[in-house]
Design a protein around this motif. Structure first.
Motif, PDB file in Angstrom:
ATOM      1  N   ARG A  30       0.811  -1.217   0.000  1.00 60.89           N
ATOM      2  CA  ARG A  30       0.000   0.000   0.000  1.00 60.89           C
ATOM      3  C   ARG A  30       0.849   1.275   0.000  1.00 60.89           C
ATOM      4  NH1 ARG A  30      -5.390   0.283   3.369  1.00 60.89           N
ATOM      5  NH2 ARG A  30      -6.508  -1.397   2.319  1.00 60.89           N
ATOM      6  N   ASN A  31       0.189   2.382  -0.222  1.00 59.03           N
ATOM      7  CA  ASN A  31       0.884   3.660  -0.118  1.00 59.03           C
ATOM      8  C   ASN A  31       1.453   3.816   1.279  1.00 59.03           C
ATOM      9  OD1 ASN A  31      -1.707   4.861  -2.111  1.00 59.03           O
ATOM     10  ND2 ASN A  31       0.428   4.941  -2.722  1.00 59.03           N
ATOM     11  N   GLY A  32       2.698   4.197   1.314  1.00 62.90           N
ATOM     12  CA  GLY A  32       3.309   4.438   2.612  1.00 62.90           C
ATOM     13  C   GLY A  32       3.848   3.191   3.281  1.00 62.90           C
ATOM     14  N   ALA A  33       3.849   2.077   2.577  1.00 65.03           N
ATOM     15  CA  ALA A  33       4.311   0.842   3.199  1.00 65.03           C
ATOM     16  C   ALA A  33       5.819   0.846   3.412  1.00 65.03           C
ATOM     17  CB  ALA A  33       3.926  -0.345   2.325  1.00 65.03           C
ATOM     18  N   GLY A  34       6.533   1.573   2.576  1.00 70.75           N
ATOM     19  CA  GLY A  34       7.987   1.625   2.719  1.00 70.75           C
ATOM     20  C   GLY A  34       8.716   1.114   1.491  1.00 70.75           C
ATOM     21  N   LYS A  35       7.992   1.002   0.394  1.00 71.88           N
ATOM     22  CA  LYS A  35       8.611   0.450  -0.818  1.00 71.88           C
ATOM     23  C   LYS A  35       9.681   1.385  -1.358  1.00 71.88           C
ATOM     24  CE  LYS A  35       4.599   0.480  -2.879  1.00 71.88           C
ATOM     25  NZ  LYS A  35       3.802   1.142  -1.850  1.00 71.88           N
ATOM     26  N   THR A  36       9.310   2.639  -1.488  1.00 75.94           N
ATOM     27  CA  THR A  36      10.281   3.598  -2.020  1.00 75.94           C
ATOM     28  C   THR A  36      11.480   3.714  -1.079  1.00 75.94           C
ATOM     29  OG1 THR A  36       8.554   4.818  -3.147  1.00 75.94           O
ATOM     30  CG2 THR A  36      10.596   5.996  -2.709  1.00 75.94           C
ATOM     31  N   THR A  37      11.184   3.642   0.192  1.00 84.04           N
ATOM     32  CA  THR A  37      12.288   3.707   1.151  1.00 84.04           C
ATOM     33  C   THR A  37      13.253   2.546   0.937  1.00 84.04           C
ATOM     34  OG1 THR A  37      10.724   4.698   2.687  1.00 84.04           O
ATOM     35  CG2 THR A  37      12.824   3.959   3.591  1.00 84.04           C
ATOM     36  N   THR A  38      12.700   1.375   0.653  1.00 86.97           N
ATOM     37  CA  THR A  38      13.556   0.225   0.371  1.00 86.97           C
ATOM     38  C   THR A  38      14.451   0.489  -0.832  1.00 86.97           C
ATOM     39  OG1 THR A  38      11.752  -1.177   1.156  1.00 86.97           O
ATOM     40  CG2 THR A  38      13.544  -2.255  -0.042  1.00 86.97           C
ATOM     41  N   PRO A  51      13.275   6.188 -10.753  1.00 82.89           N
ATOM     42  CA  PRO A  51      12.692   6.596  -9.480  1.00 82.89           C
ATOM     43  C   PRO A  51      11.187   6.830  -9.571  1.00 82.89           C
ATOM     44  CG  PRO A  51      13.658   8.473 -10.542  1.00 82.89           C
ATOM     45  CD  PRO A  51      13.902   7.308 -11.455  1.00 82.89           C
ATOM     46  N   GLN A  52      10.571   6.808  -8.417  1.00 82.90           N
ATOM     47  CA  GLN A  52       9.157   7.168  -8.379  1.00 82.90           C
ATOM     48  C   GLN A  52       9.013   8.650  -8.699  1.00 82.90           C
ATOM     49  OE1 GLN A  52       7.180   6.405  -4.638  1.00 82.90           O
ATOM     50  NE2 GLN A  52       5.228   6.302  -5.697  1.00 82.90           N
ATOM     51  N   GLY A  53       7.971   8.965  -9.450  1.00 77.42           N
ATOM     52  CA  GLY A  53       7.746  10.364  -9.798  1.00 77.42           C
ATOM     53  C   GLY A  53       8.690  10.837 -10.891  1.00 77.42           C
TER      54      GLY A  53
HETATM   55  N1  LIG Z   1      11.330  12.459   3.781  1.00 79.96           N
HETATM   56  C1  LIG Z   1      10.481  11.884   4.620  1.00 79.96           C
HETATM   57  N2  LIG Z   1      10.335  12.393   5.874  1.00 79.96           N
HETATM   58  C2  LIG Z   1       9.487  11.813   6.749  1.00 79.96           C
HETATM   59  N3  LIG Z   1       8.724  10.754   6.471  1.00 79.96           N
HETATM   60  C3  LIG Z   1       8.817  10.209   5.222  1.00 79.96           C
HETATM   61  C4  LIG Z   1       9.699  10.754   4.249  1.00 79.96           C
HETATM   62  N4  LIG Z   1       9.595  10.028   3.122  1.00 79.96           N
HETATM   63  C5  LIG Z   1       8.673   9.078   3.378  1.00 79.96           C
HETATM   64  N5  LIG Z   1       8.214   9.177   4.637  1.00 79.96           N
HETATM   65  C6  LIG Z   1       7.233   8.303   5.279  1.00 79.96           C
HETATM   66  O1  LIG Z   1       7.745   6.991   5.226  1.00 79.96           O
HETATM   67  C7  LIG Z   1       6.730   6.046   4.987  1.00 79.96           C
HETATM   68  C8  LIG Z   1       7.126   5.162   3.825  1.00 79.96           C
HETATM   69  O2  LIG Z   1       7.255   5.914   2.653  1.00 79.96           O
HETATM   70  P1  LIG Z   1       7.603   5.315   1.241  1.00 79.96           P
HETATM   71  O3  LIG Z   1       7.762   6.468   0.316  1.00 79.96           O
HETATM   72  O4  LIG Z   1       8.726   4.375   1.351  1.00 79.96           O
HETATM   73  O5  LIG Z   1       6.271   4.522   0.881  1.00 79.96           O
HETATM   74  P2  LIG Z   1       5.867   3.736  -0.426  1.00 79.96           P
HETATM   75  O6  LIG Z   1       5.624   2.360  -0.002  1.00 79.96           O
HETATM   76  O7  LIG Z   1       6.854   3.966  -1.495  1.00 79.96           O
HETATM   77  O8  LIG Z   1       4.472   4.429  -0.775  1.00 79.96           O
HETATM   78  P3  LIG Z   1       3.833   4.875  -2.187  1.00 79.96           P
HETATM   79  O9  LIG Z   1       3.196   3.714  -2.766  1.00 79.96           O
HETATM   80  O10 LIG Z   1       2.839   5.931  -1.798  1.00 79.96           O
HETATM   81  O11 LIG Z   1       4.939   5.422  -3.017  1.00 79.96           O
HETATM   82  C9  LIG Z   1       5.458   6.859   4.750  1.00 79.96           C
HETATM   83  O12 LIG Z   1       4.688   6.805   5.935  1.00 79.96           O
HETATM   84  C10 LIG Z   1       5.917   8.271   4.533  1.00 79.96           C
HETATM   85  O13 LIG Z   1       4.985   9.181   5.053  1.00 79.96           O
END
Ligand SMILES: Nc1ncnc2c1ncn2[C@@H]1O[C@H](COP(=O)(O)OP(=O)(O)OP(=O)(O)O)[C@@H](O)[C@H]1O
Ligand SMILES: Nc1ncnc2c1ncn2[C@@H]1O[C@H](COP(=O)(O)OP(=O)(O)OP(=O)(O)O)[C@@H](O)[C@H]1O
Ligand SMILES: [Mg+2]
Ligand SMILES: [Mg+2]
Lengths: 286, 387, 251, 329, 237
Positions: E35-43, E82-84
């Motif tokens: 889901r959105n915000g799961a942490g995928k992009t962070t990974t 990258p995303q976006g």
């Molecule tokens: N720069 C930041 N500062 C603080 N919190 C952040 C930052 N970037 C992301 N987050 C938080 O980290 C969590 C994971 O974000 P991430 O971008 O990894 O999600 P995602 O799985 O890629 O979601 P999406 O599908 O929406 O892209 C989210 O709760 C987001 O709000």
């Protein structure tokens, strides 16, 4: 007629001097998006370093080289230690580089004293060319030549190498550039040092024309900022054309509207910005 | 070696005990230590300090403590610094400013506070005329003196047709109006007046314009870096040797002739001081100055030196630091200076002094202003002749 | 009478013609979806309708009044509102402040320079209503740049809705959303009151068919078809240029 | 609102307590600082709440000051003179602003620089009226109808109260719909215009207010300083006030005021202690940037929050927002 | 090829990745859903070095990546979409592609991507080559982002939501391109919201929720398991 031509030539040479003075700032401000208020001070420093070497009987050209080298090194150190922390933060840049200019200018005063100096015109170029009834100093022609050379160099760097593109991309999105395998930090350090070296170079080459004195740094800075803005941020070509335009208009203005001479460059800038809010060749901001 | 000096006490220790006691005197300096006027300020301070060194750190028998403030050549800053010196530091008297605008700003304040100000450089004419104050005494020279002294000689000996130039600011205008009046009174004719802006980098168009008039001589007043550029470019554009160049005292001063070197050769200047002036006091002064600072004194060093000398004599004669007593003595005070005898004209509070028509000559690689003629006792008119 | 009428507009960037004689009609309350391949000119069409880009020729009418030359801020007052394909929010402000700004645009006191904005009871109430209606009251004090992507997209729509528009233009409201959020958003769009006409650009076919009353297909800057969802679904050309195999399940 | 009230009470207490501890000169300096604080707040308004960084703001200061100096030779009424300063500088801000706001960011900075320089030259060249480069004395005397104010203490209270009044007015503006909207425009101009705001009106409004207030500060300064010169409009002064705003803290109102007081104080005393004051000043600026809190006011706030946090039991110190090294949009 | 072992990461004080472990084998494509915000992009960012992990190890071809700066990670052969999109607005389309260009290092007979090959893959980019990056439509920018990553001739590709904003027909194409890339020897980690695409392209699926991998299996396994789809992906039947 001949006096008009002579003045046109004077203006052109003067414009080239403007370009040379501003080119380092153009790159750092226009291309790297860093407001370097220490530009004028680096200019001054270049001149003083060369002055010291020349006084020690070093040949003008060797002194020039040394001065450029030393300002480049200073630029490198400043970027590594300070500037790199504040990319993208414009107000911090203003404060930091403003502070730096204070420090460097005061150090110059400390080391070299407050007396005014000039750099000698190198022997080779000390003559003058006679055009009709008036004489035209060779050294100024040399400045025109160097200005053109610099423009050529920039053109080469921009179109024939990737550096230009890397810098612009780095300003847009630094992290992305590094994720593409480019050591942005290194490139930025290099570019800042290059800009500083250009400031030093123009200081040495401008030394024989402008001289060296306390307080010159702010004059040089304002002049350079104006050139950059008239040309349009991000466009050294704009600076090139803008500088020449200022040189010619200011020179002719001195004769035609002497009472406006305090204002000429400011008026030019104002008019340009009223007609084209992003400068002559500035990219429109998206 | 030629470093700027510290601004703290001039000598030894213990000068701060008994503030306001009559055994010491606290002098506040308002100078422009940053910006284009910095070398002038340095000269003044150096000269003043030298005098103190030669006199045990005392003036009129009182230990001297000096406080130096930087006005950044800005009247607004100067006023703030003035208040600081007078109200917080409680200085007894002031030596000051480089810039005339600052002097005019300070003038009203010293009147109000009844503080004596020794004007060590600001040359604005009106300080001796319309804005003359009982509390302001000039030890340097006025624009009128600077502009007028050589005019007669030039009209009679060099030529009748002149183009004149100066920067577009009050001092420039005042020097040229004095020159023009005196030059035309002596039978000359000013055919063109040119006023480039202050801090002009490129004089080429003006030089071309001036040359086009084919004058017998060009007279110019340019100080500081403007002066250096003007003199250098005069040569570069081939005017040197073609049209005689004359100018105010700046063109004969070390500050300009040293950096311009050979380009300044042949310029005729009306000067009031040069380290080469042939008098005993000057020889001693130059020796001592060179020994202490490792360079030749210039006109500003002498201004500082004379400010100290004048205060020394005034305090001795007044026997007190009270302004009322001091100003009685300062009016008409006279003393010997390295530049020759000086007397403060009570009518203008401006020094009556000698000027020297000199021609820059190259001697052993250095420019020396050779005195051709002495103009004795150049005295400002009591009121402005220009109104 | 139609609410929005786009008449033969064309638009070029230098030599590149992006829109060619595009015409479009939207009736009050209608849900009109625009689809088309990438680069067909959908976003450009939105920009032209809202006069963010000047059009070369043609005209746009809202309620019969020509609006093609009106500045963007006038349009909002006439009842037209839009979202952006890229999130376009006030990142440093909180959710609540974002909504305040959107609401204040139509308030008579928007030029007031003395009384605090938050002392206005109407704006506080309306903000609360919106926050509650969309169940994001707990996020009201979060800075928008710290919201997750999906939440930002939602806010994007809410801002556009806040001024009570007659017509709302949404540019890819669900792009970047997970299936869960997409479904929610799609539902939310369907729930919007029928007093608002919608023009939506969307690539997610589930969403498109869930909301559309009518679909216009844009290709190379030209309208190649405008009709009911079924007409579009079964059109061979559209299948080829747009749906590809991915549309199998809709076909 | 409550916070505003509390702040104002604190400010009033500060203004009235200071004379108890200050020397004569200290009072004098504080008076000047109040004026500069008003000036810095006026610039802080457009820099921090409208995103317009001006390098010509001293132009308006000069207009105000010269209004009092020049017109004050013929008109004695203080209210009238102050009103004239505000109106003239406001009008000039309105007219020039309408043109200048077409440019943005760096271009705005430079076109305002040219504007300030234009005024500088004007004051310099109009010698018959302004005394030219030599400046002129101010003959008008401050009198609000309770007798002439000439004593240092009198000036102190007038300027202190003026500072508080204008702080309140600006605070109100910042919280008002127009203020909030202007801030929104600074954040995202395109979106504001899509939301239905006439963006230019708000920018112009802020610029005009700011210019008028700067003019007023200049007018007060003329009374205080009894001498005006073109330097009041020079770019150096504009640059200094900009530095005051930045070191104090952009995006706040009291930040610029704090910046002004620190700057004036340093400028005044540093050269007393060392001739190398530019170096010390430079080093302080660099250090401030490296410390990285973005303005002195944030140090105060940080200190306060630490204090408050410590008093609260158990609760964790509030989360600092993560700063991303993103380029400005 | 790529191995994550118990990776933890934070934004300030918020705890995002809470012990992520998985690996991608050579020549394989792994899809990361959630889901959105799961942490995928962070990974993705953590692998690419754009975000530093607090704890855990990341190894690529048996070399640790944790302490390397992004540019060195990229030079080891990891490309990022990258995303976006993050297209450079100040560069033209062509410059966006040539700026990061690098010759292929590995001599494994794979494709050596250059401008020509990218233009072949996305002809529309050639038509727009002198436009600035952000003058492209959303979908065109996505193509550009993919092309840009390929220009670094990576051995491993990180793709963060490559189908975002693309027309269905193009999404199909992307799916085919991924298969092609895989055949050419590239290993891929793809983050997707489009489950159909993920299942088509990937050899293995990972599902992430609240910073943890909560499910892994084959595409067919996911398709068969509606419960998982509903629970973690919010897909309504
Ligand atoms: N720069 C930041 N500062 C603080 N919190 C952040 C930052 N970037 C992301 N987050 C938080 O980290 C969590 C994971 O974000 P991430 O971008 O990894 O999600 P995602 O799985 O890629 O979601 P999406 O599908 O929406 O892209 C989210 O709760 C987001 O709000
Ligand atoms: N500012 C511009 N300058 C030049 N060309 C542009 C500009 N903006 C858009 N274009 C071109 O116009 C065409 C249409 O773009 P537009 O953004 O309208 O497409 P779209 O239909 O919204 O596509 P997508 O679904 O990918 O978002 C594209 O080919 C694009 O490259
Ligand atoms: Mg689009
Ligand atoms: Mg993501």
């Amino acid at each position: 007629m001949s006096i008009f031509l002579a003045q046109l030539l004077t203006g052109l040479a003067y414009g080239m001097l403007y370009f040379m003075i501003a080119v380092g700032l153009t790159i750092i401000l226009g291309v790297m998006n860093v407001v370097n208020l220490a530009h004028g001070t680096l200019f001054m420093l270049g001149a003083y370093i060369a002055f010291t070497f020349i006084n020690d009987e070093v040949n003008f050209w060797a002194a020039l080289l040394l001065a450029v080298l030393l300002t480049a090194v200073l630029g490198l150190v400043l970027e590594k230690l300070l500037i790199k922390r504040i990319y993208g933060k414009e107000l911090e840049q203003v404060l930091l580089t403003f502070g730096l200019s204070f420090i460097i200018a005061d150090a110059i005063e400390w080391i070299w004293g407050t007396e005014m100096h000039t750099l000698p015109v190198p022997g080779l170029l000390s003559g003058s060319l006679s055009i009709g009834s008036t004489a035209f100093p060779l050294y100024r022609l040399f400045v025109v030549f160097i200005g053109c050379l610099l423009a050529l160099l920039l053109w080469y760097l921009e179109t024939k190498t990737r550096v230009g593109a890397i810098i612009r991309a780095g300003v847009d999105d630094r992290a992305m550039v590094s994720a593409l395998g480019i050591n942005v930090g290194l490139v930025f350090t290099g570019v800042f040092a290059f800009g500083a070296a250009l400031a030093g170079l123009s200081g040495v080459l401008g030394g024989p024309l402008i001289g060296m004195y306390t307080g010159m740094d702010s004059e040089i800075l304002v002049t350079s900022l104006i050139v950059v803005v008239i040309g349009g941020l991000g466009s050294w070509k704009g600076s090139f054309i803008g500088a020449i335009a200022i040189g010619v208009i200011e020179t002719l203005g001195k004769v035609w509207f002497p009472s406006l001479s305090m204002l000429t460059v400011f008026l030019i800038m104002m008019i340009v910005l009223i007609i084209r809010p992003q400068g002559l060749f500035g990219r429109e901001v998206a | 070696a030629g470093c700027a000096q510290s601004s703290s006490t001039s000598s030894g220790s213990g000068s701060d005990k008994g503030e306001g006691s009559s055994s010491s005197v606290k002098i506040g300096f308002i100078l422009s230590q940053t910006g284009t006027f910095a070398p002038l300020s340095e000269g003044i301070l150096n000269g003043f300090q030298l005098y103190l060194d030669q006199h045990n750190g005392t003036l009129g028998g009182k230990k001297v403590e000096i406080k130096v403030e930087d006005d950044e050549a800005n009247p607004q800053v100067a006023l703030r610094k003035y208040r600081q010196l007078v109200h917080a530091q409680k200085v007894d008297l002031l030596v000051g400013p480089i810039s005339s605008a600052v002097a005019y700003a300070l003038r009203d304040e010293v009147e109000k506070d009844k503080k004596v100000l020794i004007d060590a450089n600001a040359a604005g004419d009106d300080l001796s005329w319309g804005k003359k104050s009982d509390y302001v005494y000039r030890v340097s020279f006025s624009n009128w003196q600077n502009g007028s002294n050589a005019a007669k000689y030039l009209a009679e000996q060099v030529g009748k047709k002149a183009v004149i130039l100066a920067p577009d600011y009050p001092a420039g205008k005042e020097v040229l109006r004095a020159f023009k009046a005196a030059f035309e009174a002596a039978g000359g004719k000013v055919v063109k007046e040119i006023y480039p802006k202050l801090n002009t980098n490129d004089f080429a168009p003006y030089l071309q314009e001036a040359a086009a008039e084919k004058p017998d001589l060009i007279y110019a007043f340019f100080a500081g870096s403007d002066g250096i550029r003007f003199v250098t470019q005069y040569k570069e554009f081939g005017l040197k040797g073609k049209i005689p160049l004359a100018g105010s005292l700046e063109f004969g001063d070390e500050l300009i002739t040293q950096p311009t070197g050979e380009a300044a050769e042949g310029i005729i200047a009306g000067i009031n001081y040069s380290p080469y002036l042939d008098n005993e006091l000057n020889k001693q002064f130059v020796e001592a100055y060179k020994a202490k600072y490792g360079k030749l004194p210039n006109v500003f060093s002498v201004e500082g030196y004379d400010a100290a000398a004048m205060l020394d004599k005034a305090i001795t004669e007044a026997g007190s630091l009270r302004s009322e007593n001091l100003i009685k003595v300062l009016k008409g005070i006279s003393f010997d200076s390295p530049r020759g005898p000086i007397m403060i004209d009570p009518a203008t509070n401006n020094p009556i002094q000698n000027f020297y028509i000199s021609k820059n000559t190259l001697k052993d690689g250095a420019i020396v202003p050779e005195v051709i003629e002495t103009v004795e006792k150049v005295t400002m008119p009591e009121t402005s002749p220009f109104e | 009478m139609s609410l929005l009428r786009v008449e033969n507009i064309s638009k070029s960037f230098k030599t590149l013609q992006v829109l060619r004689d595009v015409s479009l009609e939207v009736n009050p309350g209608e849900r009109h979806v625009i689809i088309g391949p990438n680069g067909a000119g959908k976003t450009t069409l939105f920009h032209c309708i809202t006069n963010i880009l000047p059009i070369d020729s043609g005209a746009v009418y809202l309620d019969g009044k020509e609006i093609s030359k009106l500045p963007a801020h006038h349009l909002a007052h006439l009842g037209m509102s839009r979202t952006f394909q890229k999130n376009n929010l006030f990142g440093d402000l909180t959710v609540e402040e974002n909504i305040h700004l959107a609401l204040a645009a139509k308030k008579p006191y928007r030029y007031d320079i003395f009384s605090p904005l938050i002392s206005r009871t109407d704006i506080r109430k309306e903000t609360n209503d919106i926050l509650e209606q969309w169940e994001i009251s707990n996020r009201r004090h979060v800075k928008v740049k710290h919201l997750s992507y999906g939440e930002q997209r939602l806010l994007e729509v809410l801002l556009a809705m806040a001024s009570n528009p007659k017509i709302l233009l949404l540019d890819e409201p669900t792009s970047g959303m997970s299936p869960a959020e997409t479904a929610q958003t799609s539902e939310m769009i369907q729930k919007l009151p029928r007093s608002v006409a919608l023009v939506v650009v969307e690539h997610d076919m589930d969403v498109v068919f869930a909301i559309a009353d009518r679909i216009t297909v844009l290709h190379h800057g030209e309208v190649i078809l405008s009709g009911s969802p079924d007409e579009v679904r079964n059109n061979e050309v559209v299948k080829e240029i747009y749906f590809g195999g991915g549309a199998k399940k809709h076909a | 609102m409550k916070k505003l009230l509390l702040g104002v009470v604190l400010l009033i207490a500060l203004v009235f307590a200071m004379p108890l501890v200050l020397s004569d000169f200290g009072i004098n300096l504080a008076t000047e600082i109040y004026i500069m604080a008003i000036f810095a707040m006026s610039l802080g308004l457009i820099m921090g709440y409208a995103g317009m960084v001006s390098l010509g703001h001293a132009g308006f200061f000069g207009i105000g000051a010269y209004t009092v100096a020049v017109i004050g030779q013929h008109v004695a009424n203080t209210y009238l003179l102050l009103l004239l300063s505000v109106v003239i500088s406001g009008l000039i801000a309105l007219v020039t602003g309408a043109v200048f706001i077409r440019t943005s960011k760096f271009y705005f900075l430079m076109i305002t620089l040219a504007f300030g320089q234009l005024l500088y030259v004007l004051f310099w060249q109009l010698k018959p009226w302004t005394g030219g480069a030599d400046g002129m004395s101010v003959s008008a005397i401050l009198n609000f109808g309770f007798g002439e104010i000439v004593s240092p203490n009198g000036f102190y209270y007038v300027m202190g109260i003026a500072f508080i009044i204008f702080y309140i007015l600006l605070r109100l503006f910042v919280e008002s719909p127009a203020g909030k909207i202007t801030k929104g425009i600074m954040e995202n101009e395109a979106r504001m215009s899509a939301l239905g705001y006439n963006v230019r009106v708000y920018k112009l409004l802020a610029y005009t207010l700011s210019g008028a207030l700067a003019g007023l500060a200049g007018a007060l300064y003329a009374y205080f300083n009894v001498f005006v010169s073109p330097d009041l409009s020079g770019w150096m002064f504009s640059g200094q006030v900009m530095v005051m705003v930045i070191i104090g803290g952009v995006g706040t109102l009291l930040g610029p005021a704090l910046g002004a007081s620190v700057f004036i104080y340093l400028q005044n005393f540093m050269s007393t202690y060392t001739e190398r004051w530019p170096m010390v000043m430079g080093a302080l600026l660099v250090a401030l940037v490296l410390a990285g809190k973005g303005g002195l006011i944030h140090w105060l706030q940080h200190g306060k929050s630490l204090f408050v946090a410590r008093k609260r039991t158990g609760e964790a110190v509030s989360q600092q927002p993560v700063k991303k090294g993103e380029a400005v949009h | 090829m790529l191995e994550l072992q118990d990776v933890h990461s934070y934004y300030g004080t918020s705890y995002i990745l809470q012990g992520v472990t998985f690996s991608v084998l050579k020549g394989k494509c792994v899809a990361l859903l959630g889901r959105n915000g799961a942490g995928k992009t962070t990974t993705i960012h953590t692998i690419a070095g754009l975000h530093k992990a607090k704890r855990g190890s990341i190894r690529f071809k048996n070399r640790p990546l944790e302490s390397l700066p992004p540019h060195q990670i990229s030079r080891l052969g990891i490309g990022l979409v990258p995303q976006g999109r993050r297209i450079f607005p100040s560069l033209t389309v062509k410059e966006n592609l040539t700026m990061p260009a690098r010759k292929r290092k590995a001599d494994d007979g794979g494709i050596n991507w250059d401008l020509e090959k990218i233009y072949e893959l996305f002809p529309v980019l050639k038509e727009r080559e002198n436009n600035f990056g952000t003058q492209l439509s959303g979908g065109q920018q996505q193509m550009l982002a993919i092309g840009r990553a390929l220009m670094t001739n990576p051995e491993f590709l990180l793709m963060d939501e490559p189908s975002e904003g693309l027309a269905p027909v193009i999404i199909d194409q992307i799916g085919e391109i991924i298969v092609q890339l895989k055949e050419a020897g590239l290993s891929i980690l793809i983050v997707e919201q489009n489950i159909a695409l993920a299942c088509k392209a990937a050899d293995e699926i990972l599902i992430m929720n609240k910073g943890k991998i909560v499910w892994s299996g084959s595409p067919d396994g996911l398709m068969a398991n509606e419960g998982i789809q509903h629970k973690y992906l919010g897909v309504s039947s």
